[in-house]
Scaffold this active site. Sequence first.
Site, PDB file in Angstrom:
ATOM      1  CG  HIS A  29      -1.968   1.053   1.151  1.00  0.00           C
ATOM      2  ND1 HIS A  29      -1.719   2.359   1.494  1.00  0.00           N
ATOM      3  CD2 HIS A  29      -3.251   1.007   0.741  1.00  0.00           C
ATOM      4  CE1 HIS A  29      -2.818   3.077   1.312  1.00  0.00           C
ATOM      5  NE2 HIS A  29      -3.757   2.274   0.852  1.00  0.00           N
ATOM      6  CD  GLU A  80      -5.531   2.407  -2.978  1.00  0.00           C
ATOM      7  OE1 GLU A  80      -4.537   2.135  -2.281  1.00  0.00           O
ATOM      8  OE2 GLU A  80      -6.633   2.651  -2.488  1.00  0.00           O
TER       9      GLU A  80
HETATM   10  O1  LIG Z   1      -5.824   4.176   0.441  1.00  0.00           O
HETATM   11  C1  LIG Z   1      -6.962   3.897   0.088  1.00  0.00           C
HETATM   12  C2  LIG Z   1      -7.507   2.534   0.241  1.00  0.00           C
HETATM   13  O2  LIG Z   1      -6.509   1.622   0.599  1.00  0.00           O
HETATM   14  C3  LIG Z   1      -7.901   4.931  -0.438  1.00  0.00           C
HETATM   15  O3  LIG Z   1      -8.216   5.792   0.620  1.00  0.00           O
HETATM   16  P1  LIG Z   1      -9.536   6.688   0.514  1.00  0.00           P
HETATM   17  O4  LIG Z   1     -10.669   5.775   0.166  1.00  0.00           O
HETATM   18  O5  LIG Z   1      -9.671   7.299   1.878  1.00  0.00           O
HETATM   19  O6  LIG Z   1      -9.272   7.696  -0.581  1.00  0.00           O
END
Ligand SMILES: O=C(CO)COP(=O)(O)O
Length: 227
Positions: A95, A143
């Site tokens: 992550h 992400e």
């Molecule tokens: O890091 C995330 C999920 O692992 C995304 O975070 P948010 O949904 O708070 O934008």
Amino acid sequence: MKIGYPLILINFKAYSEASGKRGLQLAKVAEKVSKETGITIAVAPQLTDLAFIASQVEIPVFSQHVDDVPPGSYTGHVTLEAVKDAGAVGTMVNHSERRVRADQVDVIVKRARSLGLTTVVCTNTPEVTAAMAALGPDMVAIEPPELIGTGIPVSKAKPEVVTSSVELVKKVNPNVKVLCGAGITVGEDVAAALRLGTVGVLLASGVVKAKDWEKAILDLISPIIKK
Ligand SMILES: O=C(CO)COP(=O)(O)O
């Protein structure tokens, strides 16, 4: 524990709103909505809460992180065997808030497979997504870190990042499923993510920090509930 798609994976992160007893309460809400709608809603609680939550709910529970070490003299590390013993069905890896090296991802993915644990490898760009897909995880989750926690959904703000990730993964390793995350908060963000070719979303603040968890989760899945 079967993981169905589309998948909604809720990352509790280190939010106080979802730790300890509150973490169990949120997991129970996720379980209630999942059972009522048939949509797979998985949770990734803090490690300190994982075993307790996994013993109390019948939805998939993921670890937020694992280390690439085997059981042994590794103080403070988290092993795949330990999260499996705790009742997790799998683990997130790399992550953006808990990065590991690519060689460590390689070890973790291979060892997780041998243990029957599902892996969700987090990535930040289409190119990194392709590289991580080559290591053969079950899923990748694209992400863009700059959108995390902003409420600005990747599926609308950077659709090209999602579509190119999906296309590259199809080329590199079509068995790998693609999730996306960052800023996902409402049903339309989920619908957009699915339209872009993903099979689900990874999110945190849109649910964890919501005043009404059940309402937030129901809104997220509203576009995918069988009409
Ligand atoms: O890091 C995330 C999920 O692992 C995304 O975070 P948010 O949904 O708070 O934008």
